[in-house]
Every structure is written in structure tokens, then in C-alpha cells.
Design an enzyme around this catalytic site. Structure first.
Site, PDB file in Angstrom:
ATOM      1  N   ASP A   2      24.274 -11.741  93.630  1.00  0.00           N
ATOM      2  CA  ASP A   2      25.362 -12.335  94.409  1.00  0.00           C
ATOM      3  C   ASP A   2      25.340 -13.847  94.237  1.00  0.00           C
ATOM      4  OD1 ASP A   2      27.182 -13.210  96.270  1.00  0.00           O
ATOM      5  OD2 ASP A   2      26.341 -12.082  97.950  1.00  0.00           O
TER       6      ASP A   2
ATOM      7  N   CYS B 104      41.690 -18.339  86.430  1.00  0.00           N
ATOM      8  CA  CYS B 104      42.879 -17.991  85.636  1.00  0.00           C
ATOM      9  C   CYS B 104      44.092 -17.987  86.560  1.00  0.00           C
ATOM     10  CB  CYS B 104      42.713 -16.661  84.918  1.00  0.00           C
ATOM     11  SG  CYS B 104      42.282 -15.262  85.972  1.00  0.00           S
TER      12      CYS B 104
ATOM     13  N   LYS C 100      33.550 -14.251  78.188  1.00  0.00           N
ATOM     14  CA  LYS C 100      33.190 -15.662  77.979  1.00  0.00           C
ATOM     15  C   LYS C 100      31.751 -15.793  77.498  1.00  0.00           C
ATOM     16  CE  LYS C 100      36.512 -18.083  80.928  1.00  0.00           C
ATOM     17  NZ  LYS C 100      37.285 -16.973  81.487  1.00  0.00           N
TER      18      LYS C 100
ATOM     19  N   ALA D 197      30.140 -13.563  85.288  1.00  0.00           N
ATOM     20  CA  ALA D 197      30.237 -13.214  83.872  1.00  0.00           C
ATOM     21  C   ALA D 197      31.089 -11.976  83.616  1.00  0.00           C
ATOM     22  CB  ALA D 197      28.835 -13.003  83.286  1.00  0.00           C
TER      23      ALA D 197
ATOM     24  N   ASP E 108      32.983 -19.223  86.881  1.00  0.00           N
ATOM     25  CA  ASP E 108      34.226 -18.524  86.531  1.00  0.00           C
ATOM     26  C   ASP E 108      34.631 -17.726  87.769  1.00  0.00           C
ATOM     27  OD1 ASP E 108      36.336 -17.640  85.078  1.00  0.00           O
ATOM     28  OD2 ASP E 108      35.209 -16.344  83.736  1.00  0.00           O
TER      29      ASP E 108
END
Length: 529
Positions: A394, A475, A345, A340, A421
Site C-alpha cells: 500500500d 492520465c 511504465k 506500477a 503514477d
């Protein structure tokens, strides 16, 4: 006239050099230093824009600039870091901005003189040779004929040769060329605005779920002739510097990427009407329709900042294609968000759920406690924290990280949606993070990152409820971190329970948003392989 050119360093160049020297001394990111620079804020808007362009451009092309400079230095390793920073600024102007030779050389000499008086003569000689050799350098005439074309493309984009080779292999020649064309241009800016109660307000539209709306007023004193982040901005008078768009049925998705992987949620939204149906392409040009509710393109960022919306947490800066990733994981029910960070997001997903009136429970997992605190604090200030729990842990060991969630039932907690992500190379966001190209190593994208990404995906798969979705996102524009990781996962025992609903890759291009990847995987129902 010549003496006037060398009489003093321009304010923009002086600030740019100070930022580069400080970045080298502290090993800091230049954008963070620019954002906190009092000297930059003291400049007028045009000078501030020029200083930013110099800093970001010289950082993004650092390796190429050093190649050009070192070709004319007898002892490159002996050049002091602060002197090299000054030489890079002047070389960037000569090679990439096409600045007049007499201006760039004289200003470069004075920048070097400000750091080491004795090196001014050296700077004059080296920069004149760089100016003379500009065309030959960009054409890579010093490189063997068999490798010259690739080297020339890499130099013109300011990229390492090995990295451009990976990008071309991943995206194809056309998309890679578009990425290169945009590499040294500013990326467009978008925001996600949280819904705000607007009962009784005349601009409250009946079709807005829950009676929410958001409008940003531009202070009158900020109007007038303005210069955008890197140059003149389109006129947006009376609209807070925004080109606003709203989501509507059949709107286009925010894609600027590979045509052979058209994005459509139709494949997996049948039977899941809560998932928005979007298809088509979006180039990222201000004023184009097709953005989801709350997503707005900012054509004049300084003017928008002046509205105070970011400070009040009424909105967050988020690339349009990054918001598309978040929306792919925004559904009713429970959601586990892995990686996060500071919560951009998380914010986008919570805002989208509120816009659409979705009931959901969200767990945001992040390795670093400080980022968790930042995430939660922002959500609370924005009024978006209901149903959101932030946990530090983790993600490669979810049984330990989610112990408190698992304890009540005495078994693993499963989620309707899990978003991974993943940490990645960031090669889709190099325009915004100029350190990436020259800090990234081949081993990172060939081994280290894909290995970690696969481990995260395998661990996350154990937390997806039957019939639920697993969304893998980066990304990056590199296939080694994207399709290849997904394919490796599907070939594992854990991956056998999942099918691919969609894969989507975007890439930077002139006027378009960033490069993001996400794959939506659906877990089969119990008893079905």
C-alpha cells in the site's frame, strides 16, 4: 427494398449487441469483452471494425443516448437492459454516425425484436422520433437558453455536462474543443519496443547503445488492401504496419497539449546530463520524427499484431505521451515507481535505460499482488528484469510496504527518483476507456481522487533522496487532480523541501495522443529549504 432492410440483422450489429448485453450483465469493460470475443474474430475485418465502433461509441455516449431515447419513452425505467442496449446501438448510428434513417431504424427494430419480440413496435416508434429530433437534440433546444451552449457541446461530444464544464475550466476553450472533436474518434496507437541484441546483423547501427536493435517483419500473407481499426489505414507495406521514428539530439517531445505549459527538461537537466533534452511539440501523426528510441507509432494495428511482437513481449502498447512520463523518471541510480499496475511504465523505463546504457536499480510498487506477478513475468520474458524488484504493498503506508528494503540499513531507503503514477479519473484516455465519462462522479474528481493523490504524494516525498526528483503523474486533464494537487503538496511541510522543475499537460486532439500530466519536483540538498 424496404423488406430487405429488415429481413435480418447484420453480423456486425448482432455481435455488437451481444457484447453490450454481456457487459451490462457482468458489469465488465467492453474492450476486454471485444478482445476476447470469438464471434468478433469470426467476422471479416470490415465488419469487425464496424462492430467495435458501435460498441465503443454506444458505451462512450451512453448517457446522451439515454437522454435522447427517454424523451420518447413513456416509462423509461421499465425498459429491459437488453432492449435498452439494442436501442442505444440504433440511436448511436442515428445521432453520431449519421446513418441513413431507414437502415438504422430497421436494423434497430430487428435488434430489439431479437431480445424481446413484443417490444419491436415500441422500438420502431421511438427510433423514428429520435431520427426526427436529431438536430434539435444535438443543439440542446430542450435546455434553458442560459445553459444551452454548454449542453450542446457536451451532447455533440457524448459527454456529461458537468464533466465538460470541468474540462473547459481546466484546459481552456481551445484545448477542450480539440478534446471534444477527438472524443468519438479512434486514438492513435504506439508501442514501446524493447532493445534486442543484434550483433552481426546488417541493420545494427553503430549509434545504437550496446549493439541493440529491433525490427518487426510483416508477414507477406497479411499484406494487401486493409482496413484499420475504424477505417482505411495508411499504406505501410513492407514496414510491419509501423511508422517508425528514432530519438535524436534536439528531437521534439511527444506533446499535444497546452501551449502555455511548454515541456522542457532543460530546466532540470543542467547538471544531470543523463536526462534527455527534449522540447517542442508532437502531434502524433504517423511518420513524424521526434520519438524516443524504441517508441514507434503503429498505423495498422492488426497487421502489427500479426507480427507476433506483442505475444513475444518484444513490445508493449503504450501511448506516446505516457512514454514521455516514464522517460521523465528514467535516470541513473535508484528509482521507486509507485502505482506500477501491470507494469507498462516499468517496461518502458527498463527499455529506455537499456537503450541509453544506464545503470539503475528499480523498485516497482503495486497494491495488487496479481498485477505484480504479471509485471515481473513480462519483464523476465522481455529480458528487462535485471535490476528490477517488484513489491506488493500500500503506497499510502510506505514504511510497511517497504519494510524488507528498509531492514538492512535500519532506516528508510531513499531513492534518486520517485515516480508517483497516481490513480486518477482517466479523463485523458476516454477514447480508449469509453466507460469513464458516464461512470465518473463529480465527487470523485472534487474530493475522493485529489485527497488520495495528495496523500500518495506526501508519503512518496519522504522517500526522495536529497537532490533527487519526485515525479507526479496522472492520465487526467483535470486541474483538480494535477496542478491543484501539486500546489497543495508544495504548501505542506513535506512540500517545502521541493521546487518545481517543470509541469507538463497534454490533451487528446484529432490525430494526437492521450492526455497525460506530470510535474517534476526536485528535492533540495540537505540543509537547504
Amino acid at each position: 427494398m424496404g423488406s430487405a432492410l429488415v429481413s435480418q440483422v447484420s453480423p456486425a450489429r448482432r455481435v455488437a449487441l451481444a457484447v453490450l448485453v454481456e457487459a451490462g450483465r457482468r458489469d465488465a469493460r467492453v474492450r476486454e469483452l471485444l478482445d476476447s470475443s470469438k464471434a468478433l474474430r469470426a467476422l471479416d475485418r470490415r465488419d469487425a471494425s464496424f462492430a467495435r465502433r458501435l460498441v465503443l461509441g454506444a458505451t462512450a455516449t451512453e448517457g446522451c443516448l439515454d437522454q435522447a431515447l427517454d424523451a420518447h419513452l413513456s416509462k423509461p425505467g421499465k425498459v429491459a437492459p437488453r432492449v435498452r442496449a439494442a436501442l442505444r446501438l440504433a440511436a448511436f448510428e442515428l445521432i453520431y454516425l449519421g446513418q441513413r434513417r431507414e437502415v438504422a431504424v430497421s436494423q434497430g427494430v430487428e435488434l430489439v425484436r431479437s431480445q424481446a419480440r413484443a417490444a419491436a413496435g415500441l422500438a420502431n416508434a421511438v427510433l423514428r422520433r429520435v431520427a426526427d429530433d436529431r438536430d434539435a437534440f444535438l443543439s440542446a433546444l430542450d435546455v434553458d437558453a442560459g445553459e444551452r451552449s454548454l449542453a450542446a457541446r457536451a451532447r455533440r461530444a457524448g459527454l456529461p455536462v458537468w464533466l465538460l464544464s470541468r474540462i473547459e475550466a481546466s484546459l481552456g476553450d481551445t484545448a477542450a474543443s480539440e478534446l471534444c472533436a477527438a472524443q468519438l474518434e479512434p486514438a492513435p496507437i504506439a508501442i514501446c519496443a524493447a532493445p534486442a541484441p543484434c550483433e552481426g546483423r546488417p541493420d545494427a547501427a553503430a549509434d545504437k547503445p550496446g549493439g541493440y536493435c529491433r525490427g518487426f517483419e510483416r508477414p507477406e500473407e497479411k499484406l494487401g488492401d486493409t482496413v484499420g481499426l475504424f477505417g482505411p489505414a495508411p499504406s505501410t507495406a513492407g514496414n510491419g504496419g509501423l511508422a517508425t521514428c528514432g530519438f535524436h539530439a534536439g528531437a521534439t517531445a511527444c506533446t499535444s497539449g497546452v501551449a502555455e505549459n511548454p515541456y522542457t527538461i532543460d530546466e532540470f537537466s543542467a547538471g544531470h546530463p543523463e536526462t534527455p533534452t527534449v522540447s517542442g511539440s508532437f502531434t502524433g501523426q504517423p511518420g513524424q520524427t521526434g520519438l524516443p528510441a524504441g517508441c514507434e507509432v503503429v498505423s495498422d494495428f492488426p497487421a502489427f499484431v500479426a507480427t507476433g511482437a506483442l505475444e513475444r513481449v518484444e513490445a508493449v502498447v503504450s501511448d506516446v505521451n505516457a512514454q514521455t512520463v516514464a522517460l521523465a523518471a528514467t535516470r541513473p541510480g535508484s528509482c521507486l515507481e509507485i502505482g506500477a499496475g501491470r507494469g507498462t511504465k516499468t517496461y518502458v523505463m527498463a527499455a529506455a535505460a537499456m537503450h541509453r546504457g544506464l545503470a539503475r536499480e528499480h523498485v516497482a510498487l503495486e497494491l495488487y499482488p496479481a498485477k505484480c506477478r504479471q509485471n515481473l513475468a513480462r519483464l523476465e520474458r522481455a529480458g528487462l528484469s535485471d535490476g528490477v524488484r517488484v513489491i506488493a504493498g500500500d503506497a499510502t503506508d510506505l514504511d510497511t510496504a517497504l519494510t524488507e528494503l528498509d531492514a538492512p540499513a535500519g532506516e528508510r531507503r531513499l531513492f534518486d527518483t520517485v515516480l508517483v503514477d497516481a490513480p486518477c479519473s482517466g479523463t485523458g484516455t476516454m477514447r480508449r476507456h469509453p466507460e469513464i465519462p458516464w461512470r465518473l462522479a463529480e465527487r470523485d474528481v472534487d474530493e475522493s481522487l485529489p485527497g488520495l493523490q495528495l496523500r500518495l504524494l506526501q508519503e512518496a516525498a519522504r522517500r526522495v533522496a536529497p537532490g533527487g526528483l519526485l515525479v507526479y503523474a496522472t492520465c487526467s486533464v483535470l486541474s483538480a487532480e494535477n496542478d491543484r494537487v501539486v500546489d497543495c503538496f508544495l504548501a505542506t511541510e513535506a512540500g517545502h523541501a521541493f521546487g518545481v522543475a517543470s509541469r507538463h499537460q497534454t490533451h487528446p486532439a484529432p490525430g494526437a495522443f492521450d492526455g497525460h500530466y506530470h510535474a517534476v519536483l526536485r528535492r533540495a540538498d540537505e540543509g537547504v529549504r
